[in-house]
Enzyme design. Structure first.
Site, mmCIF file in Angstrom:
data_model
loop_
_atom_site.group_PDB
_atom_site.id
_atom_site.type_symbol
_atom_site.label_atom_id
_atom_site.label_comp_id
_atom_site.label_asym_id
_atom_site.label_seq_id
_atom_site.Cartn_x
_atom_site.Cartn_y
_atom_site.Cartn_z
ATOM 1 N N ARG A 83 6.225 52.621 22.765
ATOM 2 C CA ARG A 83 4.665 52.420 23.916
ATOM 3 C C ARG A 83 6.325 53.472 24.445
ATOM 4 O O ARG A 83 6.568 54.223 25.420
ATOM 5 C CB ARG A 83 4.754 51.420 25.142
ATOM 6 C CG ARG A 83 3.712 52.310 26.224
ATOM 7 C CD ARG A 83 2.821 51.065 26.783
ATOM 8 N NE ARG A 83 3.906 50.353 27.628
ATOM 9 C CZ ARG A 83 3.283 49.384 27.956
ATOM 10 N NH1 ARG A 83 2.045 49.082 27.738
ATOM 11 N NH2 ARG A 83 3.694 47.952 28.217
ATOM 12 N N LYS B 70 5.936 54.937 31.290
ATOM 13 C CA LYS B 70 6.090 53.770 31.907
ATOM 14 C C LYS B 70 7.526 54.509 32.341
ATOM 15 O O LYS B 70 8.564 54.077 32.233
ATOM 16 C CB LYS B 70 5.627 52.724 31.238
ATOM 17 C CG LYS B 70 6.158 51.429 31.677
ATOM 18 C CD LYS B 70 5.601 50.446 30.790
ATOM 19 C CE LYS B 70 6.127 48.895 31.574
ATOM 20 N NZ LYS B 70 5.178 48.179 32.887
ATOM 21 N N GLU C 41 -7.331 50.900 36.893
ATOM 22 C CA GLU C 41 -6.663 49.735 37.005
ATOM 23 C C GLU C 41 -5.456 48.753 37.820
ATOM 24 O O GLU C 41 -5.229 49.715 38.936
ATOM 25 C CB GLU C 41 -5.288 50.007 35.809
ATOM 26 C CG GLU C 41 -3.937 51.029 37.032
ATOM 27 C CD GLU C 41 -2.992 51.411 35.261
ATOM 28 O OE1 GLU C 41 -2.947 50.042 34.601
ATOM 29 O OE2 GLU C 41 -2.391 52.166 35.491
#
Ligand code: PXG
Length: 286
Positions: A52, A151, A184
């Site tokens: 990620r 992220k 989320e």
């Protein structure tokens, strides 16, 4: 003994661990990060976290100035230097110091920072009693503007929602996407249970593909439970039998009230409790 922080090849005392104010990570939030946990000296799901991180970096055209092998060694070196077996690991890769102005080509030396520390989880009683959340009016970033899958060091979208949650007396807040669907929470993914089936928003709802989320989906399926990744509305949450959040820091935590609506009888449900336990066994390796 002072905590050591890794910056681009060197371990510094925490007080001496410094990055240039000209670093575009500081000036513009131009960089990426990962938050991971170590349990019993082993990093939980290290490879997916590195995947990620590298994918986030690729998405913003940032070349991480070391190999995955070197990153793994640097993480272990930092954990060992701090004598941390059970802790939290924050990896940060910044664009590096440059001139004032957005142009990433006018930066040099992207910096790699590794912080290993102990993490303050939610208080134990929240795992027993569950937490209350509210829906934030701040909409989750549109994927075509800034993909929630990255992220990045730009967490203001989530922070604005977190502020709304805190102002309402909640430590987490639910975020919707531009279609009004459930996305989320500010630092956690969300699940509900209805008639024994687990539901969670799909990646296309504009969410971070949580590594705890993936682990929980696996655990649930291994025990024969059906898990559906489909768009959810707030109504689905309100009428759910159970609700819980997943995240590296939170692990699996029950939610018992959403926007002042108790979830079922307002106590953590049995499938949630089972998954809290299963996740603990998975991470603690017993
Ligand atoms: N959604 C968002 C927006 C996140 O930032 C998660 C979901 C859960 O993903 P993982 O891979 O952790 O299961 C996150 C993760 C912090 C902190 O310092 C935040 C996260 C992870 C670790 C620490 O608040 N967010």
């Amino acid at each position: 003994m002072s905590l050591k922080v890794y910056i681009s090849g060197t371990l510094y005392d925490k007080d001496d661990a410094k990055i240039s104010v000209y670093d575009h990570g500081f000036l513009y939030g131009d960089g990426v990060f990962e938050g991971m946990r170590s349990y019993g000296g082993r990093v939980f799901r290290l490879e997916p976290h590195l995947d990620r991180l590298w994918e986030s970096a690729k998405a913003i055209c940032l070349e991480i100035p070391m190999s995955r092998q070197q990153m793994t060694e640097a993480i272990n070196q930092t954990l060992q230097a701090n004598g941390i077996a059970d802790g939290y690991i924050r990896l940060i890769v910044t664009r590096g110091a440059g001139t004032l102005g957005l142009d990433p080509n006018r930066t040099s030396d992207p910096q790699v920072v590794i912080i290993t520390d102990h993490i303050a989880l939610y208080p134990d009683e929240l795992y027993e009693k569950g937490l209350k959340i509210v829906t934030a009016s701040t909409i989750r970033n549109h994927s075509a503007a800034l993909s929630p899958r990255i992220k990045s060091l730009n967490y203001l979208n989530n922070i604005l929602a977190k502020i709304e949650g805190l102002q309402a007396g909640c430590i987490e807040a639910l975020m919707l996407n531009t279609k009004g669907e459930v996305a989320e929470c500010t630092g956690d993914n969300i699940f509900i249970v209805r008639d024994g089936v687990l539901y969670t928003p799909p990646i296309e709802a504009g969410i971070l593909e949580g590594i705890t989320r993936d682990a929980v989906i696996e655990l649930a399926r291994q025990s024969g439970r059906e898990v559906r990744e489909i768009p959810l509305t707030r109504h689905d949450i309100y009428i759910a039998d159970e609700c819980f959040l997943t995240g590296t820091a939170a692990e699996v935590v029950p939610v018992v009230e959403v926007d002042s609506r108790p979830i079922a009888d307002g106590t953590p449900g049995p499938i949630t409790r089972e998954l809290v336990e299963k996740f603990r066994r998975l991470t603690r390796g017993d």
